[in-house]
Motif scaffolding. Sequence first.
Motif, PDB file in Angstrom:
ATOM      1  N   VAL A 199       1.146  -1.375  -4.838  1.00 24.04           N
ATOM      2  CA  VAL A 199       2.651  -1.583  -5.654  1.00 24.04           C
ATOM      3  C   VAL A 199       3.221  -2.739  -5.359  1.00 24.04           C
ATOM      4  O   VAL A 199       3.380  -3.252  -4.189  1.00 24.04           O
ATOM      5  N   SER A 200       3.637  -3.495  -6.765  1.00 25.52           N
ATOM      6  CA  SER A 200       4.223  -4.865  -6.302  1.00 25.52           C
ATOM      7  C   SER A 200       5.604  -4.839  -7.141  1.00 25.52           C
ATOM      8  O   SER A 200       6.031  -4.051  -8.255  1.00 25.52           O
ATOM      9  N   TYR A 201       6.692  -4.988  -6.463  1.00 23.07           N
ATOM     10  CA  TYR A 201       8.084  -5.134  -6.966  1.00 23.07           C
ATOM     11  C   TYR A 201       8.946  -6.328  -6.637  1.00 23.07           C
ATOM     12  O   TYR A 201       8.589  -7.145  -5.410  1.00 23.07           O
ATOM     13  N   ALA A 202       9.978  -6.545  -6.898  1.00 24.42           N
ATOM     14  CA  ALA A 202      10.972  -7.400  -6.535  1.00 24.42           C
ATOM     15  C   ALA A 202      12.099  -6.850  -5.605  1.00 24.42           C
ATOM     16  O   ALA A 202      12.599  -5.805  -6.107  1.00 24.42           O
ATOM     17  N   TYR A 203      12.493  -7.419  -4.783  1.00 23.30           N
ATOM     18  CA  TYR A 203      13.834  -6.838  -4.040  1.00 23.30           C
ATOM     19  C   TYR A 203      14.617  -7.991  -3.321  1.00 23.30           C
ATOM     20  O   TYR A 203      14.078  -9.198  -3.413  1.00 23.30           O
ATOM     21  N   THR A 204      15.746  -7.580  -2.972  1.00 23.52           N
ATOM     22  CA  THR A 204      16.585  -8.899  -2.286  1.00 23.52           C
ATOM     23  C   THR A 204      16.590  -8.754  -0.746  1.00 23.52           C
ATOM     24  O   THR A 204      16.311  -7.783  -0.347  1.00 23.52           O
TER      25      THR A 204
ATOM     26  N   ALA B  23       0.957  -1.162  -0.099  1.00 20.80           N
ATOM     27  CA  ALA B  23      -0.059  -0.116  -0.151  1.00 20.80           C
ATOM     28  C   ALA B  23       0.973   1.270  -0.140  1.00 20.80           C
ATOM     29  O   ALA B  23       1.817   1.448   0.740  1.00 20.80           O
ATOM     30  N   ALA B  24       0.487   2.336  -0.707  1.00 23.07           N
ATOM     31  CA  ALA B  24       1.179   3.453  -0.716  1.00 23.07           C
ATOM     32  C   ALA B  24       0.262   4.693  -1.206  1.00 23.07           C
ATOM     33  O   ALA B  24      -0.760   4.088  -1.791  1.00 23.07           O
TER      34      ALA B  24
ATOM     35  N   THR C  19       8.453   6.299  -2.649  1.00 20.18           N
ATOM     36  CA  THR C  19       9.806   5.543  -2.315  1.00 20.18           C
ATOM     37  C   THR C  19       8.953   4.412  -1.672  1.00 20.18           C
ATOM     38  O   THR C  19       8.726   4.374  -0.541  1.00 20.18           O
ATOM     39  N   VAL C  20       9.183   3.029  -2.084  1.00 16.64           N
ATOM     40  CA  VAL C  20       8.715   1.779  -1.736  1.00 16.64           C
ATOM     41  C   VAL C  20       9.523   1.344  -0.389  1.00 16.64           C
ATOM     42  O   VAL C  20      10.668   1.846  -0.227  1.00 16.64           O
ATOM     43  N   ALA C  21       9.120   0.587   0.382  1.00 19.45           N
ATOM     44  CA  ALA C  21       9.397   0.146   1.693  1.00 19.45           C
ATOM     45  C   ALA C  21      11.150  -0.395   1.584  1.00 19.45           C
ATOM     46  O   ALA C  21      11.931  -0.308   2.501  1.00 19.45           O
ATOM     47  N   ASN C  22      11.139  -1.361   0.451  1.00 16.16           N
ATOM     48  CA  ASN C  22      12.357  -2.004   0.133  1.00 16.16           C
ATOM     49  C   ASN C  22      13.206  -1.270  -0.731  1.00 16.16           C
ATOM     50  O   ASN C  22      14.123  -2.136  -1.678  1.00 16.16           O
ATOM     51  N   ALA C  23      13.266   0.091  -1.040  1.00 21.12           N
ATOM     52  CA  ALA C  23      13.915   0.765  -2.098  1.00 21.12           C
ATOM     53  C   ALA C  23      15.548   0.482  -2.062  1.00 21.12           C
ATOM     54  O   ALA C  23      16.065   0.311  -3.193  1.00 21.12           O
ATOM     55  N   ALA C  24      15.949   0.261  -0.853  1.00 24.54           N
ATOM     56  CA  ALA C  24      17.346   0.042  -0.817  1.00 24.54           C
ATOM     57  C   ALA C  24      17.820  -1.197  -1.375  1.00 24.54           C
ATOM     58  O   ALA C  24      19.123  -1.131  -1.850  1.00 24.54           O
ATOM     59  N   SER C  25      17.106  -2.165  -1.465  1.00 27.19           N
ATOM     60  CA  SER C  25      17.438  -3.548  -2.145  1.00 27.19           C
ATOM     61  C   SER C  25      16.508  -3.783  -3.473  1.00 27.19           C
ATOM     62  O   SER C  25      16.172  -4.984  -3.903  1.00 27.19           O
ATOM     63  N   PHE C  26      15.909  -2.830  -4.083  1.00 27.53           N
ATOM     64  CA  PHE C  26      14.948  -2.761  -5.039  1.00 27.53           C
ATOM     65  C   PHE C  26      15.602  -3.521  -6.368  1.00 27.53           C
ATOM     66  O   PHE C  26      16.796  -3.283  -6.619  1.00 27.53           O
ATOM     67  N   VAL C  27      15.111  -4.307  -6.945  1.00 27.98           N
ATOM     68  CA  VAL C  27      15.632  -5.047  -7.979  1.00 27.98           C
ATOM     69  C   VAL C  27      14.498  -4.914  -9.571  1.00 27.98           C
ATOM     70  O   VAL C  27      15.078  -4.699 -10.398  1.00 27.98           O
TER      71      VAL C  27
END
Length: 254
Positions: free
Chosen positions: A167-172, A96-97, A108-116
């Motif tokens: 918002v949906s995204y992949a991250y590490t 949610a955003a 800026t998504v929650a896991n932006a620092a490891s965004f893929v």
Amino acid sequence: MQLAFGAGALWGNRTDLTGSGIGPDQFGILQDVQIDWDWQTKELWGQFQFPVDIARGQGKIAGKAKFARIFGALYGDLFFGQTPATGQLTVSENEAATVPATTPYTVTVANAASFVDDLGVYYASGANAGNRFTRVTTPSAAGQYSVNLATGIYTFAAADAGAALLVSYAYTMTTGKKLVITNQLIGTTPVFKATFYTTKTTGGAPGGLTLTLNACTATKLSLPTKIGDYEIQEFDFSAFADSTGTIGTLSSNE
């Protein structure tokens, strides 16, 4: 009298190489195991209806295991023949955003620092709830967005100021296991020893059956899912003779 009950237990231990991190892998939450011996046969007929002799030709041993536990080391060691690294690639689905009410209209998504990678944006509420946004280079109208894949920052048009988003995204992540599957040369074949064991106490006497197959190679891996049920993975393998000509050992109490 010896009987067997339940799925038993199954281990695979890679044997074509050794090293740190390579060891026995158990098929967790095992559902069932099936191991089949199959031979081609040749019949010799004379002038009568039934053969006068039958001889075995080529033989094949095929195994199949169904299990529920997701275990990266097992996939790497026994199926792909590659060592998993620390860390994992995962997904944030429908996070949610809200688009800010004022410029620069960025999220800026929650896991932006490891965004893929970006996996899409939808309206979460309002008249457009459930509608998908269109990714563009520079958003200039409602329903458009852009994303910086290096920073995980999403940008929207002024027309969507205040809009609720999913918002949906992949991250590490730094935990877990990650297997980077590479295109290996034809003929690359991980080999492992399979150990199958089942036990049951019958009439007060414990009994067990153990089968070891000294040289096996995986032939199929299935990751099936269904709504309202667990993912029961299927792992198929074939056995062959090891360097000493031994297939394995079958032992029981009787």
